[in-house]
Design a protein around this motif. Structure first.
Motif, short mmCIF file in Angstrom:
data_model
loop_
_atom_site.label_atom_id
_atom_site.label_comp_id
_atom_site.label_asym_id
_atom_site.label_seq_id
_atom_site.Cartn_x
_atom_site.Cartn_y
_atom_site.Cartn_z
N MET A 48 -23.12 -29.96 -3.55
CA MET A 48 -22.76 -28.56 -3.76
C MET A 48 -21.27 -28.35 -4.06
SD MET A 48 -25.80 -26.82 -2.69
CE MET A 48 -25.66 -25.49 -1.56
N ARG A 51 -22.61 -25.56 -7.76
CA ARG A 51 -23.96 -25.10 -7.41
C ARG A 51 -24.23 -23.81 -8.17
NH1 ARG A 51 -22.25 -20.71 -6.49
NH2 ARG A 51 -24.33 -20.17 -5.77
N GLY A 52 -25.48 -23.33 -8.07
CA GLY A 52 -25.89 -22.18 -8.88
C GLY A 52 -26.59 -22.73 -10.12
N ALA A 53 -27.77 -22.18 -10.42
CA ALA A 53 -28.64 -22.79 -11.43
C ALA A 53 -27.96 -23.01 -12.79
CB ALA A 53 -29.92 -21.96 -11.56
N PRO A 54 -27.38 -21.97 -13.43
CA PRO A 54 -26.79 -22.23 -14.75
C PRO A 54 -25.59 -23.18 -14.68
CG PRO A 54 -27.24 -19.89 -14.46
CD PRO A 54 -27.39 -20.53 -13.11
N ILE A 56 -25.22 -25.63 -12.61
CA ILE A 56 -25.77 -26.98 -12.47
C ILE A 56 -26.21 -27.49 -13.85
CG2 ILE A 56 -27.72 -28.31 -11.52
CD1 ILE A 56 -27.60 -26.48 -9.03
N ARG A 96 -31.17 -32.29 -8.14
CA ARG A 96 -31.66 -31.24 -7.24
C ARG A 96 -32.97 -30.71 -7.83
NH1 ARG A 96 -27.60 -26.63 -5.36
NH2 ARG A 96 -29.20 -26.32 -3.76
N ASN A 165 -24.66 -16.50 -4.14
CA ASN A 165 -23.65 -16.25 -5.18
C ASN A 165 -24.28 -16.55 -6.52
OD1 ASN A 165 -21.54 -17.86 -7.12
ND2 ASN A 165 -20.64 -16.02 -6.24
N THR A 171 -22.36 -19.96 -12.70
CA THR A 171 -22.72 -20.04 -14.12
C THR A 171 -21.53 -20.69 -14.84
OG1 THR A 171 -21.74 -17.85 -14.54
CG2 THR A 171 -24.08 -17.90 -13.96
N THR A 176 -24.67 -13.93 -13.39
CA THR A 176 -25.92 -13.21 -13.71
C THR A 176 -25.99 -11.93 -12.86
OG1 THR A 176 -27.10 -14.65 -12.17
CG2 THR A 176 -27.16 -15.25 -14.51
N GLN A 203 -22.74 -19.02 0.81
CA GLN A 203 -22.29 -18.73 -0.56
C GLN A 203 -21.82 -17.29 -0.70
OE1 GLN A 203 -25.08 -20.36 0.25
NE2 GLN A 203 -25.69 -21.85 -1.28
N GLY A 242 -29.80 -13.48 -8.36
CA GLY A 242 -30.04 -14.44 -9.44
C GLY A 242 -31.36 -15.15 -9.21
N ASP A 244 -33.33 -19.33 -9.45
CA ASP A 244 -33.27 -20.77 -9.74
C ASP A 244 -34.43 -21.21 -10.62
OD1 ASP A 244 -31.61 -20.48 -7.13
OD2 ASP A 244 -31.09 -22.41 -8.04
N ASN A 254 -35.32 -18.21 -5.45
CA ASN A 254 -33.87 -18.01 -5.32
C ASN A 254 -33.49 -18.39 -3.88
OD1 ASN A 254 -31.33 -17.12 -6.51
ND2 ASN A 254 -31.40 -15.43 -5.06
N PHE A 321 -34.44 -22.59 -0.57
CA PHE A 321 -34.90 -21.49 -1.44
C PHE A 321 -36.20 -20.90 -0.91
CE2 PHE A 321 -32.50 -24.56 -3.91
CZ PHE A 321 -31.54 -23.76 -4.49
O1 MRU Z 1 -28.06 -23.72 -3.41
P1 MRU Z 1 -27.33 -22.96 -4.48
O2 MRU Z 1 -26.01 -22.43 -4.04
O3 MRU Z 1 -27.25 -23.78 -5.76
O4 MRU Z 1 -28.26 -21.72 -4.78
C1 MRU Z 1 -27.85 -20.80 -5.76
C2 MRU Z 1 -28.73 -19.62 -5.88
O5 MRU Z 1 -29.73 -19.48 -5.20
C3 MRU Z 1 -28.37 -18.63 -6.96
O6 MRU Z 1 -28.73 -17.35 -6.59
C4 MRU Z 1 -29.11 -19.00 -8.25
O7 MRU Z 1 -28.90 -20.36 -8.57
C5 MRU Z 1 -28.69 -18.16 -9.39
S1 MRU Z 1 -27.05 -18.52 -9.91
C6 MRU Z 1 -26.68 -17.56 -11.26
#
Ligand code: MRU
Length: 358
Positions: A48, A51-54, A56, A96, A165, A171, A176, A203, A242, A244, A254, A321
């Protein structure tokens, strides 16, 4: 209020290194971690640092460029280079499990490789870097579009509750869910935010508060378990989070705790919005039951900043999640517009009309 910081994910082309703002250290320290190898980039995703889907997804694309160089240095033969590279990309795509953007970004690199069967390893390396840079720039534009569509859904004076976050840090820049807040403010609306602290990784407390305060957007921190009370007291006009991974029917994975916020929002008739790019939608899953839910180390729960807070060897649930049922989601805000229920048809429509965005 158009903050687009992109400095948290940077590729130094001369040194062929990926430089990441270490999100584990925020908000007290702004330190950067340098990744020269694929393994270091995988470690950064798993631990981490990023982190955060986009985010990553973007990091994975740059990590693919590191992998291409590693494969080239290990192999003189072009076919062996390609075989090694595919194995490295597979390793990367499993760093992940929940955020689909990771496998999606790696899939884009694999398509680049397939589309250039006659290119040398050195050329593939350059093509991978160009793809990653393109993906990074595209993600900022996508978030701005999400912000413009989502901003229109908020009213002047609203207080928005957000969980985890889903901002610029999560991102390539802009965010987002926080992009929606930035979008509303850019439209001239006065918006304030309640940031759930988001146990156990915090976060919300560490990252959302940091980036909103940096932009002078009014933010108040609340414990996760204050959500019901704050809604009951009329302090929350909408929830924006947001995602995932979103299944074809709109079920949305999420950060753990999101599902609870959605149930409470339903109880108090507060709109609950999910803001995510189309690349977060996984059309291969009919509903959320098959979304893999990451379980993270027990220490994240048993320890706070290195200090043990419970008994030795305490069994722990640390699901990172949860899945919010589509029926609880008022709308899904994407870069091509606001999708409404029934999501099976609105999601299918978006992918048919905008196939290039998927
Ligand atoms: O474990 P994380 O911090 O990667 O989890 C992030 C989230 O759950 C965010 O809400 C999600 O990835 C959307 S980020 C634009």
């Amino acid at each position: 209020m158009e903050t687009i910081f992109t400095d948290h994910i940077r590729f130094d082309q001369d040194a062929w290194q990926l430089v990441l703002l270490d999100q584990r250290k925020l908000p007290t320290r702004e330190e950067y971690m340098t990744c020269s190898t694929l393994n270091q980039a995988i470690f950064a995703i798993q631990s981490m640092v990023v982190r955060g889907a986009p985010a990553i997804g973007v990091t994975a694309a740059f990590a693919g460029a590191l992998a291409a160089r590693e494969a080239r240095l290990q192999n003189e033969d072009d076919q062996q280079f390609r075989n090694t590279l595919l194995l490295l990309l597979d390793q990367l795509s499993h760093a992940r499990p929940t955020a689909v953007n990771l496998a999606w970004a790696v899939g884009r690199l694999k398509r680049v490789l397939d589309a250039h069967p006659d290119q040398t390893p050195k050329q593939i390396e350059a093509l991978f870097l160009a793809e990653a840079q393109g993906l990074q720039a595209e993600d900022v534009r996508i978030c701005q579009a999400i912000g413009a569509y989502g901003g229109a859904l908020l009213n002047d004076g609203d207080c928005v509750l957000t969980h985890c976050n889903a901002g610029a840090l999560a991102t390539a820049g802009y965010g987002t869910a926080l992009g929606v807040i930035r979008g509303a403010i850019a439209q001239g609306k006065k918006i304030s935010v309640i940031a759930d602290e988001t146990r156990p990784f915090l976060q919300g407390a560490r990252l959302t508060c940091w980036e909103l305060a940096r932009d002078q957007i009014p933010v108040t921190l609340a414990c996760d378990n204050a959500c019901a009370l704050l809604m009951q007291k009329g302090r929350v006009q909408s929830v924006v989070v947001g995602a995932d991974r979103i299944a074809a029917n709109g079920d949305t994975a999420n950060k753990i705790g999101t599902f609870g916020c959605a149930l409470l929002a339903k109880h108090f008739a507060i709109p609950f919005y999910v803001a995510a790019p189309l690349s977060t939608i996984d059309l291969s899953l009919a509903d959320g039951s098959a979304i893999p839910i990451e379980e993270r180390p027990a220490e994240e729960v048993t320890h706070v900043f290195g200090q043990q807070i419970t008994l030795d060897k305490m069994p722990v649930y640390n699901f990172a999640f949860d899945v919010t049922e589509a029926s609880l989601i008022t709308a899904i805000i994407t870069e091509v517009g606001v999708l409404r229920p029934p999501y099976t048809s609105s999601i299918a429509w978006a992918h048919t009309v905008f196939p290039k965005h998927s």
